[in-house]
Write a protein that holds these residues in place. Structure first.
Motif, short mmCIF file in Angstrom:
data_model
loop_
_atom_site.label_atom_id
_atom_site.label_comp_id
_atom_site.label_asym_id
_atom_site.label_seq_id
_atom_site.Cartn_x
_atom_site.Cartn_y
_atom_site.Cartn_z
N PRO A 1 0.80 -1.23 0.00
CA PRO A 1 0.00 0.00 0.00
C PRO A 1 0.83 1.28 0.00
O PRO A 1 0.30 2.36 -0.30
CB PRO A 1 -0.81 -0.12 1.30
N GLN A 2 2.12 1.18 0.32
CA GLN A 2 2.99 2.36 0.34
C GLN A 2 3.63 2.64 -1.01
O GLN A 2 4.43 3.58 -1.14
CB GLN A 2 4.08 2.18 1.40
N ASN A 3 3.30 1.85 -2.02
CA ASN A 3 3.92 1.99 -3.33
C ASN A 3 3.32 3.19 -4.06
O ASN A 3 2.30 3.08 -4.76
CB ASN A 3 3.73 0.71 -4.15
N THR A 4 3.95 4.33 -3.92
CA THR A 4 3.44 5.55 -4.55
C THR A 4 3.55 5.50 -6.06
O THR A 4 2.74 6.10 -6.77
CB THR A 4 4.20 6.79 -4.02
N ASN A 5 4.54 4.79 -6.58
CA ASN A 5 4.66 4.66 -8.03
C ASN A 5 3.44 3.96 -8.61
O ASN A 5 2.90 4.37 -9.65
CB ASN A 5 5.93 3.89 -8.40
N ALA A 6 3.00 2.88 -7.95
CA ALA A 6 1.81 2.17 -8.43
C ALA A 6 0.58 3.08 -8.40
O ALA A 6 -0.22 3.09 -9.34
CB ALA A 6 1.58 0.93 -7.57
N LYS A 7 0.45 3.86 -7.33
CA LYS A 7 -0.68 4.80 -7.23
C LYS A 7 -0.66 5.77 -8.40
O LYS A 7 -1.69 6.02 -9.06
CB LYS A 7 -0.62 5.57 -5.91
N ASN A 8 0.50 6.36 -8.66
CA ASN A 8 0.63 7.34 -9.74
C ASN A 8 0.35 6.72 -11.11
O ASN A 8 -0.29 7.34 -11.96
CB ASN A 8 2.02 7.97 -9.71
N MET A 9 0.86 5.48 -11.30
CA MET A 9 0.66 4.83 -12.59
C MET A 9 -0.80 4.43 -12.81
O MET A 9 -1.31 4.50 -13.94
CB MET A 9 1.56 3.60 -12.71
N ILE A 10 -1.49 4.04 -11.75
CA ILE A 10 -2.92 3.72 -11.87
C ILE A 10 -3.69 4.96 -12.31
O ILE A 10 -4.55 4.89 -13.20
CB ILE A 10 -3.46 3.17 -10.53
N GLU A 11 -3.39 6.10 -11.71
CA GLU A 11 -4.04 7.35 -12.11
C GLU A 11 -3.71 7.69 -13.56
O GLU A 11 -4.59 8.12 -14.33
CB GLU A 11 -3.60 8.48 -11.18
N LYS A 12 -2.46 7.50 -13.94
CA LYS A 12 -2.03 7.82 -15.31
C LYS A 12 -2.74 6.93 -16.32
O LYS A 12 -3.23 7.41 -17.36
CB LYS A 12 -0.52 7.64 -15.43
N ILE A 13 -2.83 5.63 -16.03
CA ILE A 13 -3.49 4.69 -16.96
C ILE A 13 -4.98 4.99 -17.04
O ILE A 13 -5.57 4.97 -18.14
CB ILE A 13 -3.25 3.24 -16.51
N ASN A 14 -5.62 5.29 -15.91
CA ASN A 14 -7.02 5.63 -15.94
C ASN A 14 -7.26 6.87 -16.80
O ASN A 14 -8.25 6.95 -17.56
CB ASN A 14 -7.55 5.90 -14.51
N GLY A 15 -6.37 7.83 -16.73
CA GLY A 15 -6.47 9.01 -17.56
C GLY A 15 -6.34 8.70 -19.04
O GLY A 15 -7.07 9.24 -19.88
N ILE A 16 -5.40 7.81 -19.36
CA ILE A 16 -5.19 7.41 -20.76
C ILE A 16 -6.44 6.70 -21.29
O ILE A 16 -6.90 6.96 -22.42
CB ILE A 16 -3.98 6.49 -20.88
N GLN A 17 -7.03 5.82 -20.47
CA GLN A 17 -8.19 5.07 -20.92
C GLN A 17 -9.41 5.96 -21.09
O GLN A 17 -10.24 5.74 -21.98
CB GLN A 17 -8.46 3.93 -19.94
#
Length: 478
Positions: free
Chosen positions: A458-474
């Motif tokens: 849960p502390q993986n900030t990179n995963a959080k940022n990438m999830i937001e980025k991918i959701n934006g792309i989709q």
């Protein structure tokens, strides 16, 4: 009759030892040639010195790819950060002479230091525990900047961490060590090192941190371009402030002589060397490093050394009175210096066998071969079955990124997938697989793996940022 029997026995023992040594040489030579082939190393020099005698010295390949000039005893290889070892020895020579102390504040010898640097000690420079900002991280610090001008610029930056708390590799540390040496000796840094460590081979050593400078017999490092599939010469240009950290180019014979001097008391008394190789006590209680030297152990047998530019390495084994030197000018897949030193050490003495290193080397060598993924995976599982206690999570992770960097995306994803199968509770493994799929523009699978990574960590900030980025792309695609 007794004398005849003793003579015959001595001859037999000598012949047996000679035969064993000859076999070792053949094994080393065969291994080195295979390593050159696997890593496509353009040029290489290998030396082994034991009991102050050079017992293996061989040259392979070419100095350069332009005119195919062969590597020879006169070839001066740039050793990059392995240069730090000579700086370390120079510092401890001054300590042994009573002119310097590990506990001295740097401010005793270097003027106009920032307030936060005032209590940094010499020992913190050697152990990369100073916490000072690293000058290589700032593009506005130009190669021609002097030490004082570099300090003035860095004074505007914060400390990276509390002094003494952790190891963080830093070239500013060694710039300051050279300034201390110059202040104490009244000599230029390079003259002090050459006069006190290379006086018998001065014509085989040169200081320069400028790859564009024309120096006879000096070999320049090649960098592999994965897009063009070709080597290109390094064009790195740094100034004199980089000399103590990466400035030496040296022939193998000169390096072997340096090692022989180090193994005796020519440079330092044994008590001083013991101090130099003592582990530093970091505040975090995790990092392991001596005073300028890496500490390695194989079966609890210690060795000390360093590497540079992923093309050079030096390792000294005090209990065996043996040293191994590896000098090269490039590689195309995975930096080979540590594996080669470890492998040669195991050939020289089975007690120095590093099982993890040998296994990792085999795994990497198979994955390096193109269109070999099935055989590489089979080799991996064979090694795992023989060594069930060894964990290759980091190895597989690094391999995946190396394959990505070499535009072998399908193979990279297969390696990342293998890693998550092998390490189903690793958030890092799923994060890397997510990145692999993202680079391949498979956003659905990338999102799935980043979510799994975040679930595990849960502390993986990179995963959080990438999830937001991918959701934006989709969202944009829909």
């Amino acid at each position: 009759m007794k004398q005849v029997l003793l003579t015959a026995l001595a001859i037999n023992i000598s012949a047996t030892a000679f035969s064993q040594q000859t076999n070792q040489f053949k094994l080393i030579d065969n291994y080195v040639q295979e390593a050159i082939k696997t890593n496509q190393i353009p040029g290489l020099a290998i030396g082994v010195i034991k009991d102050d005698k050079v017992i293996f010295e061989q040259y392979y390949g070419t100095e350069n790819l332009e005119d195919a000039k062969k590597v020879s005893p006169s070839s001066m290889f740039r050793i990059y950060s392995t240069s730090k070892l000579m700086t370390d020895v120079g510092v401890f020579q001054l300590i042994e002479q009573g002119k310097l102390s590990l506990e001295d504040n740097v401010s005793k010898y270097v003027d106009n230091l920032p307030k936060d640097w005032q209590h940094v000690k010499v020992k913190n420079l050697l152990t990369h525990s100073s916490g000072m900002p690293d000058f290589v991280a700032f593009s506005d610090i130009l190669p021609e900047y002097s030490g004082p001008k570099t300090i003035e610029r860095l004074s505007k930056e914060r400390m990276d961490f509390k002094t003494g708390n952790e190891f963080r590799y830093n070239q500013t540390n060694y710039m300051l060590l050279s300034m201390i040496i110059e202040r104490i000796t009244g000599q230029s840094f390079e003259d002090f090192i050459l006069n006190n460590q290379f006086s018998d081979v001065k014509n085989q050593v040169v200081y320069s941190s400028n790859a564009l400078e024309k120096i006879p017999n000096r070999i320049i490092k090649y960098n592999y371009n994965s897009e063009t599939k070709k080597y290109v010469k390094s064009t790195d240009v740094e100034g004199k402030k980089a000399y103590p950290g990466n400035g030496i180019a040296v022939t193998l014979p000169a390096f072997l002589k340096w090692s022989s001097h180090l193994s005796t008391t020519d440079f330092l008394h044994q008590k001083t060397k013991d101090m130099m190789w003592q582990p530093f006590e970091y505040g975090n209680k995790k990092d392991v490093f001596a005073y300028g030297w890496e500490i390695n152990k194989a079966n609890d047998i210690p060795s000390y050394g360093f590497s540079g530019g992923n093309v050079s390495a030096y390792r000294f084994f005090p209990q065996n009175n043996m040293a191994i030197i590896m000098l090269s000018n490039g590689y195309n897949f995975f930096p080979a210096q540590y594996h080669m030193v470890n492998h040669i050490a195991a050939i020289m003495d089975k007690n120095l066998t590093d099982s993890y290193s040998l296994a990792e080397e085999s795994i990497i060598a198979e994955f390096a071969k193109k269109n070999n993924i099935q055989n590489a995976e089979k080799n991996y599982f064979t090694i795992k079955s023989k060594n069930p206690k060894l964990d290759f999570e980091n190895t597989l992770n690094n391999l995946g990124y190396i394959l990505m960097g070499n535009s072998r995306m399908d193979e990279a994803i297969k390696v990342f997938k293998l890693n998550v199968v092998e390490h189903p509770q690793s958030g890092s493994a799923f994060d890397s697989l997510g990145e692999g799929y993202f680079s391949a523009k498979n956003y659905d699978l990338s999102l799935e793996n980043y979510k799994k990574s975040l679930e595990l960590d849960p502390q993986n900030t990179n995963a959080k940022n990438m999830i937001e980025k991918i959701n934006g792309i989709q969202v944009q695609r829909n």
